[in-house]
Design an enzyme around this catalytic site. Sequence first.
Site, PDB file in Angstrom:
ATOM      1  N   CYS A 159      91.935 -46.756  51.592  1.00 59.69           N
ATOM      2  CA  CYS A 159      91.714 -47.820  51.666  1.00 59.69           C
ATOM      3  C   CYS A 159      91.625 -48.829  53.255  1.00 59.69           C
ATOM      4  CB  CYS A 159      94.024 -47.336  52.581  1.00 59.69           C
ATOM      5  SG  CYS A 159      94.360 -46.410  51.347  1.00 59.69           S
ATOM      6  N   HIS A 299      99.908 -52.278  57.736  1.00 52.68           N
ATOM      7  CA  HIS A 299      98.867 -51.371  56.747  1.00 52.68           C
ATOM      8  C   HIS A 299     100.189 -51.715  55.658  1.00 52.68           C
ATOM      9  CE1 HIS A 299      96.838 -49.221  54.066  1.00 52.68           C
ATOM     10  NE2 HIS A 299      97.389 -47.905  54.140  1.00 52.68           N
ATOM     11  N   GLU A 310     103.461 -46.167  61.853  1.00 51.94           N
ATOM     12  CA  GLU A 310     102.877 -47.326  62.246  1.00 51.94           C
ATOM     13  C   GLU A 310     103.330 -48.372  63.333  1.00 51.94           C
ATOM     14  OE1 GLU A 310      99.917 -51.416  60.170  1.00 51.94           O
ATOM     15  OE2 GLU A 310     101.296 -49.883  58.915  1.00 51.94           O
ATOM     16  N   LYS A 331     101.789 -56.243  50.931  1.00 49.75           N
ATOM     17  CA  LYS A 331     101.878 -54.861  50.061  1.00 49.75           C
ATOM     18  C   LYS A 331     103.089 -55.197  49.694  1.00 49.75           C
ATOM     19  CE  LYS A 331      98.978 -52.260  51.789  1.00 49.75           C
ATOM     20  NZ  LYS A 331      98.631 -52.354  53.279  1.00 49.75           N
ATOM     21  N   HIS A 336      99.928 -51.691  46.511  1.00 54.51           N
ATOM     22  CA  HIS A 336      98.884 -51.975  47.212  1.00 54.51           C
ATOM     23  C   HIS A 336      97.531 -51.501  46.932  1.00 54.51           C
ATOM     24  CE1 HIS A 336      96.396 -49.241  50.119  1.00 54.51           C
ATOM     25  NE2 HIS A 336      97.026 -48.772  50.807  1.00 54.51           N
ATOM     26  N   PHE A 395      94.013 -42.851  53.354  1.00 54.19           N
ATOM     27  CA  PHE A 395      93.568 -41.289  53.520  1.00 54.19           C
ATOM     28  C   PHE A 395      91.928 -40.680  54.106  1.00 54.19           C
ATOM     29  CE2 PHE A 395      96.451 -41.258  49.207  1.00 54.19           C
ATOM     30  CZ  PHE A 395      97.191 -41.089  49.897  1.00 54.19           C
TER      31      PHE A 395
END
Length: 409
Positions: A159, A299, A310, A331, A336, A395
């Site tokens: 991502c 994010h 976050e 998002k 996403h 990831f």
Amino acid sequence: MVITGLGVVSPVGLDLASTWDSLIHGRGGFGPITVFDASGFEVRFAAEVKGFEPTKWMSKKEARLFDKFVQFAVAASSMAVDDSGFDWEGADSNRFGVIIGTGIGGMGVFEKQHSVLLERGPRRVSPFFIPMMIGNMASGQVSMQYGAKGPNYATVSACSSGAHAVGEAFRAIQRGDADVMLCGGAEAAITPLAIGGFASMKALSTRNDAPEHASRPFDLERDGFVMGEGAGVAVLEEAAHAKSRGAEIYAELAGYGMTADAYHFTAPSPGGEGAARAMSLALQDGCTAPEEVGHINAHGTSTPLNDKLETMAIHTTFGDHARRILVNSTKSMTGHLLGAAAGIELAATAMALKTGIVPPTVNYENVDPQCDLDYVPNEAKEAPLCAAITNSLGFGGHNVSLLLRRFEP
């Protein structure tokens, strides 16, 4: 370094103008999956790109040879170049480069050709299979379209792929390797195997009965992300080069911070330590005080752990100032887009700086005590912004923060 052109293909719009209009008005792009029969799947909805016609940007032959992620990248790049007014035909092709990231690449082609192998045998596998699906083909094809012979490669960091592409384009110009770079991300992973895999690892929301409310970053009842698709590409160039040709400038790209968690293959490091360091490095790189940042495009995936950590990372980086920052997650409307997320979120952050409008985080209804910042709930806010950050956390423990500043002529 400045951003002079933006191109977007998203679940909420087929260009920058329509995407931005959807974002500031809180319109999401969620609905039942239509590109394959998902009736037997645990998750049956996504954020699909609707009404995209690839032959607007390429020939029918080319469209047949490109995976959808390449089609999206070519379209977004074409829009970005047109938007910038850059005369690529008259430019020094050796000083014009392309870096476009993707997290997964041509998964749709991979799945189809694997079925051909199993059902019809190896001799019937397409000779174009490999070049159709490999992750660098978006960057390669765009460079061919424009004859761009400068730095050219793909970044693959889940991502964070699109953010790494932008950051590395930034560095390429800083090093003197190029004057102009096309950079961003592209993804088309609404496929049976991708949906099945992400659902099996419990990463996706399962709100099949209410997909429009499924992506709810920072909300107490968030239960996973919604798969999206599309592309976001920017034209990045050195400021003097842009000014010399009278280009319109969206924003300055001022800083780039990247770190690794070195902790777990999907979970963020405790306390969001890696994300905090990435934001701090971006601020240092851009010679910007934390108090100058008025907006963070987070994010914000709508997963329980990511949003909490976050938030902790923002507190660590900004201290008391954190509560004065407008933190949103687009998002909540686009879903996403994996490797393409950062390209679209860069565009949204640049537009927020240029217009003074911060898009909302929609579907924010239930306060999570562990997520205690101003998430711009449900309605856009106007604010005079000097600097903003956009975060991408992937990831594998990849963290990228890009620092933008309002351009001052």
